[in-house]
Design a protein around this motif. Structure first.
Motif, PDB file in Angstrom:
ATOM      1  N   GLU A 131      40.465  33.016  26.838  1.00 30.26           N
ATOM      2  CA  GLU A 131      40.928  33.771  27.997  1.00 30.26           C
ATOM      3  C   GLU A 131      41.917  34.855  27.565  1.00 30.26           C
ATOM      4  O   GLU A 131      42.694  34.651  26.614  1.00 30.26           O
ATOM      5  CB  GLU A 131      41.606  32.845  29.009  1.00 30.26           C
ATOM      6  CG  GLU A 131      40.719  31.742  29.548  1.00 30.26           C
ATOM      7  CD  GLU A 131      40.776  30.448  28.734  1.00 30.26           C
ATOM      8  OE1 GLU A 131      40.234  29.428  29.193  1.00 30.26           O
ATOM      9  OE2 GLU A 131      41.379  30.454  27.645  1.00 30.26           O
ATOM     10  N   ARG A 184      43.266  42.013  35.547  1.00 33.01           N
ATOM     11  CA  ARG A 184      41.885  41.600  35.340  1.00 33.01           C
ATOM     12  C   ARG A 184      41.833  40.653  34.144  1.00 33.01           C
ATOM     13  O   ARG A 184      42.183  41.038  33.028  1.00 33.01           O
ATOM     14  CB  ARG A 184      40.981  42.793  35.071  1.00 33.01           C
ATOM     15  CG  ARG A 184      39.490  42.424  35.040  1.00 33.01           C
ATOM     16  CD  ARG A 184      38.660  43.547  34.499  1.00 33.01           C
ATOM     17  NE  ARG A 184      37.231  43.357  34.745  1.00 33.01           N
ATOM     18  CZ  ARG A 184      36.277  43.869  33.984  1.00 33.01           C
ATOM     19  NH1 ARG A 184      36.601  44.605  32.931  1.00 33.01           N
ATOM     20  NH2 ARG A 184      35.005  43.663  34.279  1.00 33.01           N
ATOM     21  N   SER A 209      39.787  38.088  31.528  1.00 31.77           N
ATOM     22  CA  SER A 209      38.478  37.934  30.893  1.00 31.77           C
ATOM     23  C   SER A 209      38.391  36.579  30.215  1.00 31.77           C
ATOM     24  O   SER A 209      39.395  36.077  29.696  1.00 31.77           O
ATOM     25  CB  SER A 209      38.263  39.025  29.840  1.00 31.77           C
ATOM     26  OG  SER A 209      38.248  40.303  30.418  1.00 31.77           O
ATOM     27  N   ARG A 236      30.544  37.750  36.430  1.00 29.02           N
ATOM     28  CA  ARG A 236      30.118  37.296  35.109  1.00 29.02           C
ATOM     29  C   ARG A 236      29.096  38.262  34.535  1.00 29.02           C
ATOM     30  O   ARG A 236      28.317  38.878  35.268  1.00 29.02           O
ATOM     31  CB  ARG A 236      29.541  35.872  35.162  1.00 29.02           C
ATOM     32  CG  ARG A 236      28.257  35.729  35.954  1.00 29.02           C
ATOM     33  CD  ARG A 236      27.909  34.256  36.194  1.00 29.02           C
ATOM     34  NE  ARG A 236      27.439  33.584  34.981  1.00 29.02           N
ATOM     35  CZ  ARG A 236      27.231  32.269  34.908  1.00 29.02           C
ATOM     36  NH1 ARG A 236      27.491  31.492  35.933  1.00 29.02           N
ATOM     37  NH2 ARG A 236      26.769  31.742  33.786  1.00 29.02           N
ATOM     38  N   THR A 265      30.580  36.498  29.190  1.00 35.30           N
ATOM     39  CA  THR A 265      31.948  36.732  29.639  1.00 35.30           C
ATOM     40  C   THR A 265      32.039  36.565  31.149  1.00 35.30           C
ATOM     41  O   THR A 265      31.133  36.978  31.883  1.00 35.30           O
ATOM     42  CB  THR A 265      32.422  38.131  29.232  1.00 35.30           C
ATOM     43  OG1 THR A 265      32.331  38.254  27.807  1.00 35.30           O
ATOM     44  CG2 THR A 265      33.867  38.370  29.646  1.00 35.30           C
ATOM     45  N   TYR A 291      34.827  37.198  34.391  1.00 36.86           N
ATOM     46  CA  TYR A 291      36.004  37.991  34.733  1.00 36.86           C
ATOM     47  C   TYR A 291      36.638  37.481  36.024  1.00 36.86           C
ATOM     48  O   TYR A 291      35.985  36.878  36.868  1.00 36.86           O
ATOM     49  CB  TYR A 291      35.615  39.462  34.927  1.00 36.86           C
ATOM     50  CG  TYR A 291      34.921  40.072  33.738  1.00 36.86           C
ATOM     51  CD1 TYR A 291      33.532  40.170  33.684  1.00 36.86           C
ATOM     52  CD2 TYR A 291      35.652  40.571  32.664  1.00 36.86           C
ATOM     53  CE1 TYR A 291      32.886  40.731  32.596  1.00 36.86           C
ATOM     54  CE2 TYR A 291      35.018  41.136  31.572  1.00 36.86           C
ATOM     55  CZ  TYR A 291      33.631  41.217  31.544  1.00 36.86           C
ATOM     56  OH  TYR A 291      32.993  41.769  30.465  1.00 36.86           O
ATOM     57  N   GLN A 350      39.091  39.484  38.706  1.00 38.55           N
ATOM     58  CA  GLN A 350      39.898  40.619  39.166  1.00 38.55           C
ATOM     59  C   GLN A 350      40.862  40.097  40.223  1.00 38.55           C
ATOM     60  O   GLN A 350      40.430  39.531  41.235  1.00 38.55           O
ATOM     61  CB  GLN A 350      39.000  41.704  39.752  1.00 38.55           C
ATOM     62  CG  GLN A 350      39.762  42.896  40.276  1.00 38.55           C
ATOM     63  CD  GLN A 350      40.413  43.700  39.174  1.00 38.55           C
ATOM     64  OE1 GLN A 350      39.795  44.035  38.172  1.00 38.55           O
ATOM     65  NE2 GLN A 350      41.690  44.019  39.354  1.00 38.55           N
TER      66      GLN A 350
END
Length: 114
Positions: A6, A19, A21, A71, A77, A79, A81
């Motif tokens: 992460e 944001r 990831s 995703r 990955t 995400y 937000q």
């Protein structure tokens, strides 16, 4: 075994955005639903957002309307937000499947100042 990393956390003021990831070392396409969790000091780890392989999303009541999970299966990955951040969003954020299949990563710290 898939490893999760992460990133993207930090210190922001109330109302700010971040944001996050979550990069997986292996394919997450076949895994199914992925989720973002958070753990504040002295509290249990809680699931705040989830996304299915097909892109359907669900959110916890405390973050609905402010957080968006997404995703990218090709990049393995996921995400998160986060907007309109509040001090109560302060926590270490982790990703995993919704059944907590993989070992936990180190997480990423999000601190929201008032």
């Amino acid at each position: 075994q898939v490893q999760l990393v992460e990133s993207g956390g930090g210190l922001v003021q109330t109302g700010g955005s971040l944001r996050l990831s979550c990069a997986a070392s292996g394919s997450i396409f076949s895994v199914g639903a992925m989720g973002w969790y958070r753990q504040a000091p002295g509290k249990q780890r809680e699931l705040v957002a989830a996304i299915t392989r097909g892109g359907s999303t669900t959110y916890g009541d405390s973050v609905r309307g402010r957080f968006t999970i997404s995703r990218d299966n090709a990049k393995n990955t996921v995400y998160l937000q986060m907007t309109s951040l509040k001090p109560e969003d302060t926590a270490v954020y982790y990703c995993n499947t919704i059944t907590r299949t993989f070992s936990w990563g180190q997480g990423t710290q999000v601190t929201v100042s008032s």
